[in-house]
Design a protein around this motif. Structure first.
Motif, PDB file in Angstrom:
ATOM      1  N   GLY A 241       5.579 -16.447  30.015  1.00  0.00           N
ATOM      2  CA  GLY A 241       4.755 -15.973  28.907  1.00  0.00           C
ATOM      3  C   GLY A 241       3.356 -15.745  29.427  1.00  0.00           C
ATOM      4  O   GLY A 241       2.662 -16.681  29.794  1.00  0.00           O
ATOM      5  N   THR A 242       2.953 -14.496  29.517  1.00  0.00           N
ATOM      6  CA  THR A 242       1.691 -14.147  30.144  1.00  0.00           C
ATOM      7  C   THR A 242       0.513 -14.763  29.401  1.00  0.00           C
ATOM      8  O   THR A 242       0.347 -14.552  28.206  1.00  0.00           O
ATOM      9  CB  THR A 242       1.531 -12.617  30.190  1.00  0.00           C
ATOM     10  OG1 THR A 242       2.636 -12.058  30.892  1.00  0.00           O
ATOM     11  CG2 THR A 242       0.249 -12.234  30.899  1.00  0.00           C
ATOM     12  N   GLY A 243      -0.312 -15.516  30.127  1.00  0.00           N
ATOM     13  CA  GLY A 243      -1.501 -16.062  29.506  1.00  0.00           C
ATOM     14  C   GLY A 243      -1.976 -17.347  30.135  1.00  0.00           C
ATOM     15  O   GLY A 243      -1.252 -18.011  30.899  1.00  0.00           O
ATOM     16  N   LEU A 244      -3.212 -17.692  29.827  1.00  0.00           N
ATOM     17  CA  LEU A 244      -3.866 -18.915  30.288  1.00  0.00           C
ATOM     18  C   LEU A 244      -4.622 -19.498  29.110  1.00  0.00           C
ATOM     19  O   LEU A 244      -5.337 -18.782  28.411  1.00  0.00           O
ATOM     20  CB  LEU A 244      -4.831 -18.594  31.441  1.00  0.00           C
ATOM     21  CG  LEU A 244      -5.795 -19.699  31.895  1.00  0.00           C
ATOM     22  CD1 LEU A 244      -5.029 -20.863  32.516  1.00  0.00           C
ATOM     23  CD2 LEU A 244      -6.811 -19.127  32.884  1.00  0.00           C
ATOM     24  N   THR A 245      -4.446 -20.801  28.865  1.00  0.00           N
ATOM     25  CA  THR A 245      -5.152 -21.466  27.773  1.00  0.00           C
ATOM     26  C   THR A 245      -6.108 -22.497  28.347  1.00  0.00           C
ATOM     27  O   THR A 245      -5.748 -23.249  29.254  1.00  0.00           O
ATOM     28  CB  THR A 245      -4.161 -22.156  26.815  1.00  0.00           C
ATOM     29  OG1 THR A 245      -3.256 -21.180  26.278  1.00  0.00           O
ATOM     30  CG2 THR A 245      -4.904 -22.817  25.658  1.00  0.00           C
ATOM     31  N   LEU A 246      -7.333 -22.525  27.818  1.00  0.00           N
ATOM     32  CA  LEU A 246      -8.336 -23.498  28.231  1.00  0.00           C
ATOM     33  C   LEU A 246      -8.699 -24.360  27.025  1.00  0.00           C
ATOM     34  O   LEU A 246      -8.971 -23.835  25.940  1.00  0.00           O
ATOM     35  CB  LEU A 246      -9.581 -22.813  28.789  1.00  0.00           C
ATOM     36  CG  LEU A 246      -9.348 -22.005  30.081  1.00  0.00           C
ATOM     37  CD1 LEU A 246      -9.131 -20.539  29.771  1.00  0.00           C
ATOM     38  CD2 LEU A 246     -10.499 -22.177  31.065  1.00  0.00           C
ATOM     39  N   ILE A 247      -8.705 -25.679  27.219  1.00  0.00           N
ATOM     40  CA  ILE A 247      -8.910 -26.641  26.141  1.00  0.00           C
ATOM     41  C   ILE A 247     -10.135 -27.500  26.460  1.00  0.00           C
ATOM     42  O   ILE A 247     -10.133 -28.237  27.448  1.00  0.00           O
ATOM     43  CB  ILE A 247      -7.686 -27.571  25.987  1.00  0.00           C
ATOM     44  CG1 ILE A 247      -6.398 -26.777  25.831  1.00  0.00           C
ATOM     45  CG2 ILE A 247      -7.901 -28.539  24.822  1.00  0.00           C
ATOM     46  CD1 ILE A 247      -6.230 -26.131  24.496  1.00  0.00           C
ATOM     47  N   PRO A 248     -11.191 -27.446  25.651  1.00  0.00           N
ATOM     48  CA  PRO A 248     -12.324 -28.351  25.868  1.00  0.00           C
ATOM     49  C   PRO A 248     -12.000 -29.751  25.370  1.00  0.00           C
ATOM     50  O   PRO A 248     -11.213 -29.924  24.433  1.00  0.00           O
ATOM     51  CB  PRO A 248     -13.439 -27.712  25.035  1.00  0.00           C
ATOM     52  CG  PRO A 248     -12.719 -26.999  23.935  1.00  0.00           C
ATOM     53  CD  PRO A 248     -11.415 -26.533  24.513  1.00  0.00           C
ATOM     54  N   THR A 249     -12.591 -30.767  26.001  1.00  0.00           N
ATOM     55  CA  THR A 249     -12.384 -32.148  25.588  1.00  0.00           C
ATOM     56  C   THR A 249     -13.704 -32.906  25.618  1.00  0.00           C
ATOM     57  O   THR A 249     -14.523 -32.711  26.511  1.00  0.00           O
ATOM     58  CB  THR A 249     -11.368 -32.864  26.496  1.00  0.00           C
ATOM     59  OG1 THR A 249     -11.401 -34.276  26.231  1.00  0.00           O
ATOM     60  CG2 THR A 249     -11.666 -32.660  27.969  1.00  0.00           C
ATOM     61  N   SER A 250     -13.895 -33.768  24.634  1.00  0.00           N
ATOM     62  CA  SER A 250     -15.069 -34.625  24.589  1.00  0.00           C
ATOM     63  C   SER A 250     -14.864 -35.907  25.380  1.00  0.00           C
ATOM     64  O   SER A 250     -15.791 -36.440  25.965  1.00  0.00           O
ATOM     65  CB  SER A 250     -15.404 -34.960  23.127  1.00  0.00           C
ATOM     66  OG  SER A 250     -16.485 -35.864  23.040  1.00  0.00           O
ATOM     67  N   PHE A 251     -13.612 -36.409  25.406  1.00  0.00           N
ATOM     68  CA  PHE A 251     -13.317 -37.674  26.076  1.00  0.00           C
ATOM     69  C   PHE A 251     -12.969 -37.501  27.554  1.00  0.00           C
ATOM     70  O   PHE A 251     -12.814 -38.493  28.266  1.00  0.00           O
ATOM     71  CB  PHE A 251     -12.146 -38.383  25.376  1.00  0.00           C
ATOM     72  CG  PHE A 251     -12.537 -39.120  24.135  1.00  0.00           C
ATOM     73  CD1 PHE A 251     -12.922 -40.452  24.185  1.00  0.00           C
ATOM     74  CD2 PHE A 251     -12.532 -38.484  22.913  1.00  0.00           C
ATOM     75  CE1 PHE A 251     -13.289 -41.133  23.037  1.00  0.00           C
ATOM     76  CE2 PHE A 251     -12.891 -39.149  21.752  1.00  0.00           C
ATOM     77  CZ  PHE A 251     -13.280 -40.478  21.811  1.00  0.00           C
ATOM     78  N   GLY A 252     -12.821 -36.267  28.028  1.00  0.00           N
ATOM     79  CA  GLY A 252     -12.177 -36.064  29.314  1.00  0.00           C
ATOM     80  C   GLY A 252     -12.999 -36.308  30.561  1.00  0.00           C
ATOM     81  O   GLY A 252     -12.449 -36.540  31.628  1.00  0.00           O
ATOM     82  N   TRP A 253     -14.348 -36.204  30.477  1.00  0.00           N
ATOM     83  CA  TRP A 253     -15.140 -36.318  31.700  1.00  0.00           C
ATOM     84  C   TRP A 253     -14.843 -37.632  32.412  1.00  0.00           C
ATOM     85  O   TRP A 253     -14.758 -38.676  31.761  1.00  0.00           O
ATOM     86  CB  TRP A 253     -16.635 -36.251  31.360  1.00  0.00           C
ATOM     87  CG  TRP A 253     -17.510 -36.164  32.583  1.00  0.00           C
ATOM     88  CD1 TRP A 253     -17.962 -35.034  33.167  1.00  0.00           C
ATOM     89  CD2 TRP A 253     -17.993 -37.252  33.374  1.00  0.00           C
ATOM     90  NE1 TRP A 253     -18.710 -35.338  34.280  1.00  0.00           N
ATOM     91  CE2 TRP A 253     -18.736 -36.707  34.430  1.00  0.00           C
ATOM     92  CE3 TRP A 253     -17.855 -38.636  33.310  1.00  0.00           C
ATOM     93  CZ2 TRP A 253     -19.348 -37.478  35.408  1.00  0.00           C
ATOM     94  CZ3 TRP A 253     -18.460 -39.424  34.277  1.00  0.00           C
ATOM     95  CH2 TRP A 253     -19.202 -38.844  35.308  1.00  0.00           C
TER      96      TRP A 253
END
Length: 370
Positions: A241-253
């Motif tokens: 399935g063509t595509g790229l998803t980017l997800i921001p996170t507040s807890f991730g750093w």
């Protein structure tokens, strides 16, 4: 690590927010506060307020988020025929998770037992006796609770999936609903900003805004991710399935995570908040420890040991070197006071001392945890 994006239309690059993904990293911050010094206050208060029953159930399943960040928290990328969109609420994200087939769910849930094979598209433990035996053996190395959970998951995946969904729903009721209300405004604003930046400025500008660890090659056909790991995937693969998803996170750093499992839509999970770390160690300790870390293989071993306890044999297998070579590197790290060891039955497990590593400075900690 890199993602092939040749021929990928910019409209197939999506910035989304995900309550389930953020819940996974919030649980990780509860389990590993040493990874997330900026959330110590939240983690302490939240842990103290947990009901004993919920705390016990979280402990039973913490391998989904403590040692590795299981791909079950990004189900939109694993449902066959999906469009890369996340749910508008935790309930909707969990509905997407319910659509994932058992084989893919079990493989993702047991990634901690077969990490070196999971990224190669190895068969599910439900379908492979070899993978099943490996999963059970590695679960036994982690302890009786992990072994019992793995046995139940392999014997009756449907009932365990129901148990996991109820666990996440109870987390939402106990603490995450309020937490999500607080952080989602920032995350949604970041996703909107990045979407507009992509439209106005293009790929190079938006990827640099996401993280300094992201860069395009000269002809913009490949996205390179500066991580101490090896992996690749293709965001323009029609079979996925063509595509790229980017997800921001507040807890991730400081984690910058890339989902690159074969057959899954590529996902980049990036932090939008950077808390300060403790002060560095003394010059004498810094010199001793930096000399120990000067070898590239020892840095790679530290990447493993920062996430989970490993045996010498597991490290040898993961890096395709001999057990005696691993032992020599571990001896250097131990002499510098960078790792700890503990025995569980016939296994000796080694871990990176994150408190010590944090005092080396944010650059190294971010590098090994990225």
């Amino acid at each position: 690590m890199h993602i092939d994006i040749a021929g990928l239309p910019s409209e197939h690059i999506l910035f989304e927010i995900s309550p389930l993904a953020e819940l996974g990293l919030a649980l990780h911050a509860l389990s590993e506060p040493g990874h997330h010094p900026g959330h110590h206050g939240w983690a302490t208060a939240t842990s103290a307020a947990l009901e004993p029953d919920l705390a016990d159930r979280l402990h039973e399943a913490d391998f989904l988020w403590r040692n590795t960040f299981s791909d079950v928290f990004l189900p939109f990328a694993g449902v066959r025929g999906g469009d890369g969109r996340t749910g508008a609420s935790l309930a909707e994200d969990l509905d997407i998770l319910d659509k994932m087939d058992d084989e893919r769910f079990v493989s993702a849930a047991l990634e901690f037992t077969c990490a070196s094979l999971y990224g190669t598209g190895a068969p599910s433990p439900l379908n492979s006796a070899t993978m099943r035996a490996r999963a059970l053996d590695m679960a036994a190395a982690r302890g009786p609770q992990q072994l019992e959970f793995t046995q139940q998951l392999l014997a009756a995946p449907g009932s365990v999936r129901t148990w996991v969904r109820r666990l996440f729903e109870d987390c939402d009721q106990a603490f995450f609903s309020d937490t999500w209300q607080r952080v989602q405004v920032q995350l949604a604003a970041d996703a909107r900003h990045k979407t507009e930046l992509l439209r106005r400025k293009g790929l190079d500008e938006v990827f640099r805004a996401v993280s300094p660890a992201l860069s395009l090659n000269e002809d913009a056909s490949r996205l390179n991710i500066d991580k101490l790991t090896v992996g690749r995937t293709n965001a323009a693969d029609p079979a996925v399935g063509t595509g790229l998803t980017l997800i921001p996170t507040s807890f991730g750093w400081p984690h910058l995570m890339v989902l690159h499992a074969p057959g899954w839509r590529p996902v980049i999970h990036y932090p939008v908040h950077r808390p300060e770390l403790p002060s560095p160690a003394s010059v004498e300790l810094l010199q001793l420890r930096m000399e120990a870390l000067a070898h590239p293989m020892r840095m790679r071993l530290c990447r493993n040991l920062a996430r989970s306890p490993y045996t010498t044999g597991e490290l040898a297998d993961a890096h395709s070197i001999t057990a005696p070579e691993v032992s020599r590197h571990l001896a250097v790290l131990k002499k510098a006071g960078l790792i700890t060891t503990r025995r569980r039955g016939r296994y000796v497990l080694h871990s990176l001392d994150l408190t010590v590593v944090a005092r080396l400075g944010s650059d190294f900690l971010e590098g090994v945890l990225r």
